[in-house]
Motif scaffolding. Structure first.
Motif, short mmCIF file in Angstrom:
data_model
loop_
_atom_site.label_atom_id
_atom_site.label_comp_id
_atom_site.label_asym_id
_atom_site.label_seq_id
_atom_site.Cartn_x
_atom_site.Cartn_y
_atom_site.Cartn_z
N VAL A 73 19.40 61.48 97.46
CA VAL A 73 20.65 61.27 96.74
C VAL A 73 20.54 59.94 95.99
CG1 VAL A 73 23.09 60.72 96.98
CG2 VAL A 73 22.13 62.66 98.22
N ALA A 74 20.72 60.01 94.70
CA ALA A 74 20.61 58.81 93.86
C ALA A 74 21.97 58.50 93.25
CB ALA A 74 19.58 59.06 92.75
N GLY A 75 22.25 57.23 93.14
CA GLY A 75 23.52 56.80 92.57
C GLY A 75 23.31 56.07 91.26
N SER A 76 24.19 56.34 90.31
CA SER A 76 24.19 55.59 89.06
C SER A 76 25.55 54.91 88.95
CB SER A 76 23.95 56.53 87.87
OG SER A 76 24.96 57.51 87.82
N GLU A 77 25.81 54.28 87.84
CA GLU A 77 27.07 53.55 87.71
C GLU A 77 28.28 54.47 87.88
OE1 GLU A 77 27.39 51.47 84.08
OE2 GLU A 77 29.24 50.43 84.61
N SER A 78 28.17 55.70 87.42
CA SER A 78 29.33 56.57 87.41
C SER A 78 29.15 57.87 88.20
CB SER A 78 29.70 56.93 85.97
OG SER A 78 28.60 57.59 85.35
N ALA A 79 27.99 58.08 88.79
CA ALA A 79 27.77 59.39 89.41
C ALA A 79 26.74 59.30 90.53
CB ALA A 79 27.28 60.39 88.36
N MET A 80 26.76 60.34 91.35
CA MET A 80 25.70 60.52 92.34
C MET A 80 25.11 61.90 92.14
SD MET A 80 27.44 58.98 95.79
CE MET A 80 25.93 58.67 96.70
N GLU A 81 23.84 62.04 92.44
CA GLU A 81 23.27 63.37 92.34
C GLU A 81 22.20 63.57 93.40
OE1 GLU A 81 20.95 63.96 88.56
OE2 GLU A 81 21.93 62.06 88.10
N LEU A 82 22.12 64.82 93.83
CA LEU A 82 21.14 65.21 94.84
C LEU A 82 19.91 65.74 94.11
CD1 LEU A 82 20.06 65.98 97.61
CD2 LEU A 82 21.55 68.00 97.55
N LEU A 83 18.80 65.02 94.27
CA LEU A 83 17.55 65.39 93.60
C LEU A 83 16.62 66.05 94.61
CD1 LEU A 83 16.92 62.00 91.75
CD2 LEU A 83 18.13 64.00 90.87
N ALA A 84 15.82 66.98 94.12
CA ALA A 84 14.79 67.59 94.97
C ALA A 84 13.46 67.51 94.23
CB ALA A 84 15.14 69.05 95.28
N PHE A 85 12.42 67.19 94.97
CA PHE A 85 11.08 67.07 94.40
C PHE A 85 10.19 68.10 95.07
CE2 PHE A 85 6.85 64.82 94.45
CZ PHE A 85 6.59 65.00 93.10
N ASP A 86 9.58 68.97 94.27
CA ASP A 86 8.78 70.06 94.84
C ASP A 86 7.28 69.77 94.77
OD1 ASP A 86 8.14 70.31 92.19
OD2 ASP A 86 9.07 72.26 91.90
N GLY A 87 6.95 68.53 94.52
CA GLY A 87 5.54 68.15 94.41
C GLY A 87 5.07 68.09 92.98
N VAL A 88 5.83 68.69 92.08
CA VAL A 88 5.47 68.68 90.67
C VAL A 88 6.61 68.10 89.83
CG1 VAL A 88 4.91 70.11 88.66
CG2 VAL A 88 3.88 70.61 90.89
N SER A 89 7.82 68.59 90.06
CA SER A 89 8.91 68.13 89.22
C SER A 89 10.15 67.81 90.06
CB SER A 89 9.25 69.18 88.17
OG SER A 89 9.59 70.40 88.79
N VAL A 90 11.04 67.03 89.44
CA VAL A 90 12.29 66.63 90.09
C VAL A 90 13.42 67.47 89.52
CG1 VAL A 90 13.90 64.73 90.47
CG2 VAL A 90 11.46 64.29 90.41
N ARG A 91 14.26 68.00 90.38
CA ARG A 91 15.36 68.86 89.96
C ARG A 91 16.66 68.32 90.51
NH1 ARG A 91 12.82 74.15 89.09
NH2 ARG A 91 10.61 73.83 89.37
N THR A 92 17.73 68.45 89.76
CA THR A 92 19.05 68.09 90.26
C THR A 92 19.69 69.32 90.89
OG1 THR A 92 19.35 66.39 88.59
CG2 THR A 92 21.34 67.23 89.64
#
Lengths: 496, 390
Positions: A425-444
């Motif tokens: 879970v990453a936070g920015s100034e205005s939002a949070m998002e759940l990221l997943a990494f499958d070994g190749v790419s990052v997806r929200t």
């Protein structure tokens, strides 16, 4: 993926039965150009359901005032904590059955409720906990023996009693302010499928090594029959009759052999293995205690150790001022295998040169260990920036742009899934998002302003990563979220 | 807060070090460390500050104070009495740090007497002492191979070794010992000539180390050694080692390893789902992959392995079973089948509104994911537009 594209897909979720697509990673080429062996198979999408909301009934007859920021899943069980309408915090467990893509809540139990009777005393507020692969909840907990209060003077005269600690009664709601303090007993409990607590480690246990587990338990992690925990320690020196008191990290290889078989893995007050630097030889550069930890089968562990600053003694003149957190990793079954993967500059300690080491950095939160032993952690730096490392490699950093177009600032600890996939879970100034990494790419997978199934309110805050187990072996996610009306929800993410 | 006190005589110093207040004693010991010359100037009746400290080190109940006293003693500089005390500490190693302090003193002031302790400490149970010892004698070229190996497991760097059987045995021991991580890094980074002789020790390596070797089989420079360890791994008694061998076959490829596919095929009939799935991936053969993908009784992980191999020749897949897999009850199968669709040349047909309507809800999601993963977002617009309109 551009923000506009994700917005388009979010609205498309109505066409897709409410599923949020897990597609659209960043830095990814068309599928036909990619190696079929490279990526971990992530679901096509998720449906995020709220299975508990503010106002819902709790199994003990109370109602949820608000959920705390933690939940864990494993073996068909989900554990979570909530404050009820009386302001008391309790740990609950529910049985989860996912059928046809929909989570169904089965039997529910309240395991521990603050100030309610528990194990011969009264429960205190629940801290961290875990759910193992069998659905058993594991909790290190202190109980107050407050039916039998002891005057302060009497307790002070028995300060060496293992289970006794001093604390102000006024810290706990409902206690009389009469100048008494209360005896405390602590233990690590395992709650079986019926919700019955079994104390698997009790404070005051002498170990086969000759030391004593004093209590003051930190986190406890159970994997199969293995257990890793931190606790106060009475250390018996092997060659003398000297004894030291401090904190330790212990490992039980087989719980069937009992708590006395616990082996001491790390001990506060000494330099951790691999941190030694001849030029900085001093009694000051010591570990003063331990924070969060994680365990995988075979005794592979990672933990957060609290470091001191050799140049800044604390008020007592002999112990160092807190200087940040070290990241230690090793195998509990191999004596001397501990390595310092990262150390803050002020600690004066030298991190390992192994390939999976991070280097000079302060640990922002508890580390995580993947099934293959890979260690994940969030490091923070003096300029306030953070970086997520997985296996010593940089995964994400403050200033990176997320798949949905936000400039990331901070991160919750990474969570590893059953295939080795990484969730953050990453936070920015205005939002949070759940990221997943499958070994190749990052997806929200889910982000602020997304909605849950059948609920028009938007998500504002996500807390996946506050505990260890947020993903079960089928890829189902469990975490709490804050919604835009300020209410909270226990969220189950079902792969679709 | 104790009042400031001035130490003018050795008796003052003794009195302060006998004070019942830990803080006072700690302050005095710090003061000695900060001004060793001044402390050394305090002498009475043939006694000096060393005598005072030596009499009190072992009476300190708290470890930090005992260590502070030892540090203060060492900070006073070389002295025969101090050397004897440090030798005792080095041999007893009451605490890690006491041993460290002692060895550090001995290394600086009595190196000849320190070396036997350092050599012994290299193989002590206490890892911090091992590291200290290694740093003390790392540059000693007269050490035997076992000691040099241990040092390089602790302090990374090149190592020049002729791989005689005893040396191979020492390396095998390190690979299974407390400094395993360092030994593995050493082998990977600095010992390319060790793999072939180490092959002779294969049966003496524990399962964890055998599996690790197979995980890093590409690091073995000799192809025949790669082939031999993988072949042995495929016949291993430990399931984790067999999994690692099959994973190596899948990762590197049977032709590159020189491994006959006849050694892998029997694993496709295993009752161990993971073994069977890895065998499907390792073989990469169309017939095996298709059979696994479309076997309704196979475990999910086996069917997923089948579809992931089918993806290598996605256009060969029959439409019927593939369409059914898009709506499979297991999301893992649906995702793998979606990846097959994303790689097909007829992707447009799969996203035609008629085909879309013929799919179940899960299948549509898989198709949407396929379109996006293929970078063909536009294919979704007609079906999404209909959905929005509805």
């Amino acid at each position: 993926m551009s923000p506009d594209r994700r917005t388009f897909l979010k609205y498309a979720s109505g066409v897709l039965g409410g599923s949020l697509l897990a597609a659209c990673g960043v830095e990814t080429s068309p599928a036909a150009d990619r190696d079929v062996g490279g990526a971990i198979q992530l679901p096509n999408g998720y449906r995020f359901h709220a299975v508990k909301r503010d106002g819902d009934a709790l199994p003990d007859g109370h109602r949820i005032a608000n959920l705390r920021y933690d939940a864990a899943i494993g073996g068909g069980a989900v554990a979570y904590t909530a404050f009820d309408e009386e302001g008391r915090l309790a740990l609950h467990r529910l049985h989860l059955d996912v059928r046809d893509g929909v989570p169904h809540v089965g039997e529910e139990r309240t395991l521990v409720r603050e100030l309610d009777p528990f194990d011969g005393g009264r429960a205190t507020a629940v801290g961290g906990y875990d759910v193992d692969e069998d659905g058993h909840v594991v909790l290190a907990h202190e109980t107050l023996r407050w039916e039998d209060p002891i005057p302060v003077e009497a307790l002070e005269a028995h300060a060496d009693v293992h289970e006794a600690q001093f604390d102000a009664a006024s810290d706990l709601p409902g206690l009389p302010d009469d100048g008494f303090v209360y005896r405390r007993a602590s233990a690590i409990y395992r709650f079986d499928a019926r919700g019955a607590p079994e104390a698997i480690v009790r404070a005051g246990t002498p170990t086969d090594e000759g030391h004593v587990i004093l209590g003051g338990f930190g986190p406890a992690l159970k994997r199969g029959r293995e257990l890793l925990f931190s606790a106060g320690l009475e250390y018996a020196h092997p060659d003398t009759d000297l004894q030291d008191v401090g904190d330790g990290v212990w490992y039980v290889a087989d719980l069937r052999k009992g708590a006395a078989s616990a082996r001491l893995v790390q001990r506060a007050g000494i330099l951790p293995a691999a941190a030694f630097d001849v030029d900085r030889l001093s009694v000051d550069g010591v570990v003063s205690g331990f924070g969060l930890l994680d365990l995988q089968p075979g005794g592979r562990y990672a933990l957060q150790a609290l470091a001191g600053d050799p140049n800044l003694p604390d008020d007592d003149g002999t112990t160092p001022e807190f200087a940040g957190s070290l990241l230690l990793a090793g195998t509990a079954t191999r004596t001397g295998s501990a390595r310092v993967l990262s150390a803050p500059r002020r600690s004066g300690l030298t991190p390992s040169s192994d390939r999976d080491a991070i280097g000079v950095a302060d640990l922002a939160s508890g580390p995580r260990v993947a099934a293959d032993g890979t260690v994940g952690s969030v490091a923070q730096f003096e300029d306030g920036s953070q970086r997520v490392y997985v296996g010593g490699r940089l995964f994400a950093a403050s200033g990176d742009v997320s798949p949905s177009g936000h400039v990331l600032e901070s991160f919750l600890p990474p969570v590893f899934g059953p295939q080795g996939e990484t969730y953050v879970v990453a936070g920015s100034e205005s939002a949070m998002e759940l990221l997943a990494f499958d070994g190749v790419s990052v997806r929200t997978l889910l982000a602020t302003d997304d909605t849950l199934v059948g609920d028009p309110r938007a998500v504002s805050m996500l807390t996946l990563g506050t505990l260890i187990h947020h993903v079960d072996r089928d890829g189902t996610l469990a975490f709490t979220a804050l919604l835009d009306d300020g209410s909270s929800a226990l969220v189950i993410g079902v792969p679709t | 807060m104790s009042a400031a006190r001035t130490l003018r005589t050795l008796a003052d110093l003794e009195a302060a070090l006998d004070d019942g207040n830990d803080q006072v004693r700690a302050n005095v010991l710090h003061a000695i460390q900060q001004d060793p010359a001044g402390a050394d100037a305090l002498r009475e009746d043939g006694r000096d500050v060393r005598d005072v400290l030596l009499a009190r080190i072992d009476t300190q109940a708290h470890a930090p104070l005992r260590l502070l006293a030892l540090l203060a003693l060492g900070g006073l500089g070389p002295d025969a009495r101090t050397t004897e005390r440090m030798l005792r500490s080095a041999s007893l190693t009451v605490t890690t740090q006491e041993g460290m302090i002692a060895l550090a003193y001995l290394a600086e002031h009595a190196p000849d007497r320190a070396r036997p302790f350092a050599e012994a400490a290299l193989f002590a149970d206490n890892p911090d002492l091992v590291r200290l010892a290694a740093s003390m004698i790392a540059h000693d070229t007269s050490l035997d191979v076992r000691a040099r190996l241990r040092i390089r497991c602790v302090l990374p760097g090149p190592l020049d070794v002729t791989w005689e059987p005893a040396h191979v045995a020492a390396l095998a021991t390190e690979l299974q010992g407390p400094f395993q991580a360092g030994a593995r890094d050493l082998l990977l980074a600095h010992l390319p000539d060790a793999w072939r002789p180490l092959r002779a020790a294969w049966s003496r390596l524990d399962a964890d180390t055998r599996a690790w070797w197979l995980d890093h089989v590409n690091a073995t420079p000799d192809l025949d050694v790669q082939r031999d360890v993988v072949t042995d791994g495929l016949h291993d008694d430990d399931p984790d080692v067999v999994h690692a061998a099959l994973a190596a076959c899948a990762r590197v490829g049977l032709p590159a390893l020189g491994v006959d596919d006849g050694l892998v095929r029997p694993h496709t009939g295993s009752s161990d789902g993971r073994r069977r799935a890895l065998a499907v991936r390792a073989l990469g053969a169309w017939d095996v992959a298709w059979a696994a993908a479309t076997d309704p009784r196979a475990p999910t992980e086996v069917r997923v392995a089948g579809w992931r191999e089918v993806a290598r020749a996605a256009d060969r897949a029959d439409v019927g079973p593939l369409r059914a897999a898009l709506d499979d009850p297991a999301w893992q199968v649906r995702a793998a089948a979606g990846d097959v669709v994303a790689r097909r040349r007829d992707l447009d047909a799969w996203l035609h509104p008629d085909a879309w309507d013929a799919s179940g809800e899960a299948g549509r999601l898989a198709l949407a994911r396929a379109a996006l993963d293929a970078g063909r977002d536009a294919l979704l617009e007609p079906v999404f537009a209909r959905g929005f309109a509805a």
